[in-house]
Design an enzyme around this catalytic site. Structure first.
Site, PDB file in Angstrom:
ATOM      1  N   GLY A 172       0.835  -1.214   0.000  1.00 38.86           N
ATOM      2  CA  GLY A 172       0.000   0.000   0.000  1.00 38.86           C
ATOM      3  C   GLY A 172       0.861   1.252   0.000  1.00 38.86           C
ATOM      4  N   GLY A 175      -0.633   7.819   1.007  1.00 38.30           N
ATOM      5  CA  GLY A 175      -0.966   7.689   2.432  1.00 38.30           C
ATOM      6  C   GLY A 175       0.231   7.286   3.290  1.00 38.30           C
ATOM      7  N   GLY A 195       1.744   4.447   3.591  1.00 36.50           N
ATOM      8  CA  GLY A 195       2.752   3.599   2.929  1.00 36.50           C
ATOM      9  C   GLY A 195       3.786   4.424   2.192  1.00 36.50           C
ATOM     10  CB  ALA A 210       4.323   8.991   4.906  1.00 36.41           C
ATOM     11  CB  SER A 230      -6.860   0.783  13.237  1.00 34.70           C
ATOM     12  OG  SER A 230      -7.837   1.740  13.566  1.00 34.70           O
ATOM     13  CE1 TYR A 243      -9.799  -0.209   8.172  1.00 34.82           C
ATOM     14  CE2 TYR A 243     -10.232   0.415  10.444  1.00 34.82           C
ATOM     15  CZ  TYR A 243      -9.434   0.467   9.321  1.00 34.82           C
ATOM     16  OH  TYR A 243      -8.257   1.192   9.355  1.00 34.82           O
ATOM     17  CB  ALA A 270     -13.839  -8.150  12.535  1.00 33.17           C
TER      18      ALA A 270
HETATM   19  N1  NAI Z   1      -5.861   6.970   7.775  1.00 33.41           N
HETATM   20  C1  NAI Z   1      -6.234   6.576   8.983  1.00 33.41           C
HETATM   21  O1  NAI Z   1      -6.883   7.327   9.731  1.00 33.41           O
HETATM   22  C2  NAI Z   1      -5.852   5.244   9.482  1.00 33.41           C
HETATM   23  C3  NAI Z   1      -5.403   4.218   8.643  1.00 33.41           C
HETATM   24  N2  NAI Z   1      -5.070   3.013   9.179  1.00 33.41           N
HETATM   25  C4  NAI Z   1      -4.550   1.942   8.355  1.00 33.41           C
HETATM   26  O2  NAI Z   1      -3.355   2.374   7.720  1.00 33.41           O
HETATM   27  C5  NAI Z   1      -3.160   1.661   6.517  1.00 33.41           C
HETATM   28  C6  NAI Z   1      -2.895   2.629   5.403  1.00 33.41           C
HETATM   29  O3  NAI Z   1      -4.048   3.444   5.247  1.00 33.41           O
HETATM   30  P1  NAI Z   1      -4.037   4.896   4.608  1.00 33.41           P
HETATM   31  O4  NAI Z   1      -2.690   5.259   4.148  1.00 33.41           O
HETATM   32  O5  NAI Z   1      -4.753   5.756   5.536  1.00 33.41           O
HETATM   33  O6  NAI Z   1      -5.016   4.619   3.381  1.00 33.41           O
HETATM   34  P2  NAI Z   1      -4.983   5.049   1.863  1.00 33.41           P
HETATM   35  O7  NAI Z   1      -6.303   4.624   1.339  1.00 33.41           O
HETATM   36  O8  NAI Z   1      -4.559   6.451   1.697  1.00 33.41           O
HETATM   37  O9  NAI Z   1      -3.827   4.139   1.236  1.00 33.41           O
HETATM   38  C7  NAI Z   1      -3.955   2.753   1.162  1.00 33.41           C
HETATM   39  C8  NAI Z   1      -3.130   2.235   0.004  1.00 33.41           C
HETATM   40  O10 NAI Z   1      -3.300   0.808  -0.031  1.00 33.41           O
HETATM   41  C9  NAI Z   1      -3.511   0.433  -1.374  1.00 33.41           C
HETATM   42  N3  NAI Z   1      -4.238  -0.825  -1.455  1.00 33.41           N
HETATM   43  C10 NAI Z   1      -5.558  -1.026  -1.212  1.00 33.41           C
HETATM   44  N4  NAI Z   1      -5.884  -2.299  -1.465  1.00 33.41           N
HETATM   45  C11 NAI Z   1      -4.749  -2.921  -1.866  1.00 33.41           C
HETATM   46  C12 NAI Z   1      -4.455  -4.230  -2.296  1.00 33.41           C
HETATM   47  N5  NAI Z   1      -5.400  -5.171  -2.380  1.00 33.41           N
HETATM   48  N6  NAI Z   1      -3.190  -4.530  -2.634  1.00 33.41           N
HETATM   49  C13 NAI Z   1      -2.225  -3.582  -2.576  1.00 33.41           C
HETATM   50  N7  NAI Z   1      -2.447  -2.310  -2.210  1.00 33.41           N
HETATM   51  C14 NAI Z   1      -3.701  -1.982  -1.867  1.00 33.41           C
HETATM   52  C15 NAI Z   1      -4.270   1.596  -1.977  1.00 33.41           C
HETATM   53  O11 NAI Z   1      -4.212   1.578  -3.398  1.00 33.41           O
HETATM   54  C16 NAI Z   1      -3.593   2.775  -1.345  1.00 33.41           C
HETATM   55  O12 NAI Z   1      -2.497   3.220  -2.100  1.00 33.41           O
HETATM   56  C17 NAI Z   1      -4.419   0.811   6.331  1.00 33.41           C
HETATM   57  O13 NAI Z   1      -4.159  -0.495   6.778  1.00 33.41           O
HETATM   58  C18 NAI Z   1      -5.439   1.488   7.232  1.00 33.41           C
HETATM   59  O14 NAI Z   1      -6.425   0.586   7.648  1.00 33.41           O
HETATM   60  C19 NAI Z   1      -5.131   2.778  10.518  1.00 33.41           C
HETATM   61  C20 NAI Z   1      -5.580   3.724  11.363  1.00 33.41           C
HETATM   62  C21 NAI Z   1      -5.956   5.045  10.924  1.00 33.41           C
HETATM   63  C1  LIG Z   2     -15.042  10.928   8.820  1.00 29.75           C
HETATM   64  C2  LIG Z   2     -13.943  10.015   8.751  1.00 29.75           C
HETATM   65  C3  LIG Z   2     -14.401   8.665   8.669  1.00 29.75           C
HETATM   66  C4  LIG Z   2     -13.277   7.877   8.262  1.00 29.75           C
HETATM   67  C5  LIG Z   2     -13.600   6.539   7.999  1.00 29.75           C
HETATM   68  C6  LIG Z   2     -13.827   5.791   9.203  1.00 29.75           C
HETATM   69  O1  LIG Z   2     -14.920   5.681   9.642  1.00 29.75           O
HETATM   70  C7  LIG Z   2     -12.737   5.116   9.781  1.00 29.75           C
HETATM   71  C8  LIG Z   2     -11.621   5.677  10.077  1.00 29.75           C
HETATM   72  C9  LIG Z   2     -10.521   4.941  10.316  1.00 29.75           C
HETATM   73  C10 LIG Z   2      -9.582   4.963   9.248  1.00 29.75           C
HETATM   74  C11 LIG Z   2      -8.714   4.087   9.573  1.00 29.75           C
HETATM   75  C12 LIG Z   2      -8.896   3.672  10.905  1.00 29.75           C
HETATM   76  O2  LIG Z   2      -8.344   2.750  11.389  1.00 29.75           O
HETATM   77  C13 LIG Z   2      -9.870   4.545  11.517  1.00 29.75           C
HETATM   78  C14 LIG Z   2     -10.768   3.979  12.551  1.00 29.75           C
HETATM   79  C15 LIG Z   2     -10.522   4.444  13.883  1.00 29.75           C
HETATM   80  C16 LIG Z   2     -11.738   4.122  14.673  1.00 29.75           C
HETATM   81  C17 LIG Z   2     -11.577   4.559  16.033  1.00 29.75           C
HETATM   82  C18 LIG Z   2     -12.861   4.554  16.749  1.00 29.75           C
HETATM   83  C19 LIG Z   2     -12.570   4.848  18.138  1.00 29.75           C
HETATM   84  C20 LIG Z   2     -13.719   5.267  18.948  1.00 29.75           C
HETATM   85  O3  LIG Z   2     -14.846   5.270  18.463  1.00 29.75           O
HETATM   86  O4  LIG Z   2     -13.429   5.573  20.064  1.00 29.75           O
END
Ligand code: NAI
Ligand SMILES: CCCCCC(=O)/C=C/[C@H]1C=CC(=O)[C@@H]1CCCCCCC(=O)O
Length: 262
Positions: free
Chosen positions: A12, A16, A18, A20, A138, A151, A153
């Site tokens: 990924g 996002g 990945g 950074a 997360s 998610y 789960a």
């Molecule tokens: N942004 C947030 O608030 C949070 C994100 N996370 C986790 O951090 C990780 C990264 O998320 P972000 O950078 O925020 O999301 P993002 O959506 O910006 O980036 C995710 C990347 O993963 C790639 N991807 C998706 N499915 C894929 C697949 N099947 N094979 C290969 N690449 C794939 C996408 O194309 C994208 O480039 C995820 O596991 C997300 O659940 C965890 C907590 C908070």
């Molecule tokens: C408006 C933003 C909504 C973003 C999408 C969403 O619902 C989930 C956000 C998450 C993206 C990656 C994560 O891992 C986030 C979830 C964090 C959930 C934390 C809930 C904690 C709580 O309710 O106390």
């Protein structure tokens, strides 16, 4: 671990966290093989990172982590280009409550596959040098959220799986450490698309209005905040079994500091 001269695989990585994380490791002298299902985004990031850190330091591989053969090919390609793997980051993840099976395939099954492949390649008996595996969970790995049951789960699963393997004396004897990163909301497309109402984004979760309200209460971390925690884990001498939570109000907090239930 000292990052200079090490080789990392990051899933990924096109955008996002990945992207950074890739940049932060390259800045510290690692070589990075990053994978993504998004080919044009991956190629764009490859061009940007190669311009900053050199063509020979960074390599993009098109890979859908939900496809076993493509994931195996990613490891083959990294080994063929950089000869070793010291750091594995299972970062790729999606929100998809309507298509919850896909959410499990990408967030959970692929994370397990990436971990097992990395354990095999890092094993000194197979020519590896040990290493560090960081799995991206997360806040949703520790707390429930009724707008994201599937998610949540998968993220609980990542936490339990990674902590369990970290307890195994076999991997410890091979010089392999496993840690879990647990960010709260951060300003990547995963979150900002929903807040901004990008087409199709609000269909990925239940009750988007509730989720948006929670982000208003909890605040939203910058990508730099999360990258700082990621680098702290990688550079620690011993991160095995660590669970690092990061949120806007409290910053970095380690959970389960005694690391086992016993
Ligand atoms: N942004 C947030 O608030 C949070 C994100 N996370 C986790 O951090 C990780 C990264 O998320 P972000 O950078 O925020 O999301 P993002 O959506 O910006 O980036 C995710 C990347 O993963 C790639 N991807 C998706 N499915 C894929 C697949 N099947 N094979 C290969 N690449 C794939 C996408 O194309 C994208 O480039 C995820 O596991 C997300 O659940 C965890 C907590 C908070
Ligand atoms: C408006 C933003 C909504 C973003 C999408 C969403 O619902 C989930 C956000 C998450 C993206 C990656 C994560 O891992 C986030 C979830 C964090 C959930 C934390 C809930 C904690 C709580 O309710 O106390």
């Amino acid at each position: 671990m000292k990052v200079l001269g090490k080789v990392a695989v990051i899933t990924g990585g096109a955008r996002g966290f990945g992207k950074a994380f890739s940049e932060a490791l390259l800045k510290r002298g690692a070589k990075v093989c990053f994978a993504d299902i998004d080919v044009s985004g991956g190629q764009q990031s490859q061009r940007e990172l190669a311009a900053k850190f050199g063509e020979t330091s960074v390599h993009f591989v098109k890979c859908d982590v939900a496809k076993e053969e493509e994931f195996r090919d990613l490891f083959r390609e990294c080994l063929s280009k950089f000869k070793k793997i010291n750091i594995m980051v299972n970062n790729a993840g999606i929100l998809d409550e309507a298509g919850w099976e896909k959410c499990i395939d990408v967030n959970m099954t692929a994370m397990m596959r990436g971990t097992y492949l990395a354990l095999e390649k890092m094993n000194p008996e197979n020519g590896g040098e040990g290493g560090t595996i960081i799995n991206v969970s997360s806040f949703a790995g520790l707390y429930p959220a009724h707008f994201l049951p599937a998610y949540v789960a998968t993220k609980h699963g990542i936490l339990g799986f990674t902590r369990s393997l970290a307890m195994d004396p076999l991997y410890q004897s091979q010089g392999i450490q496993l840690a879990t990163l647990c960010p709260a909301f951060a300003s990547t497309n995963m979150v900002t698309d929903i807040i901004q109402g990008e087409a199709g984004s609000r269909q990925k979760i239940l009750y988007p209005d509730v989720a948006i309200k929670i982000t208003e209460n909890m605040g939203i971390c910058s990508v730099a905040d999360i990258t700082d925690g990621f680098i702290e884990l990688v550079e620690k001498e011993n991160c095995n079994g660590d669970v690092l939570l990061i949120d806007k109000k409290n910053g970095k907090q380690y959970q389960f500091v005694n690391k086992t239930t016993s």
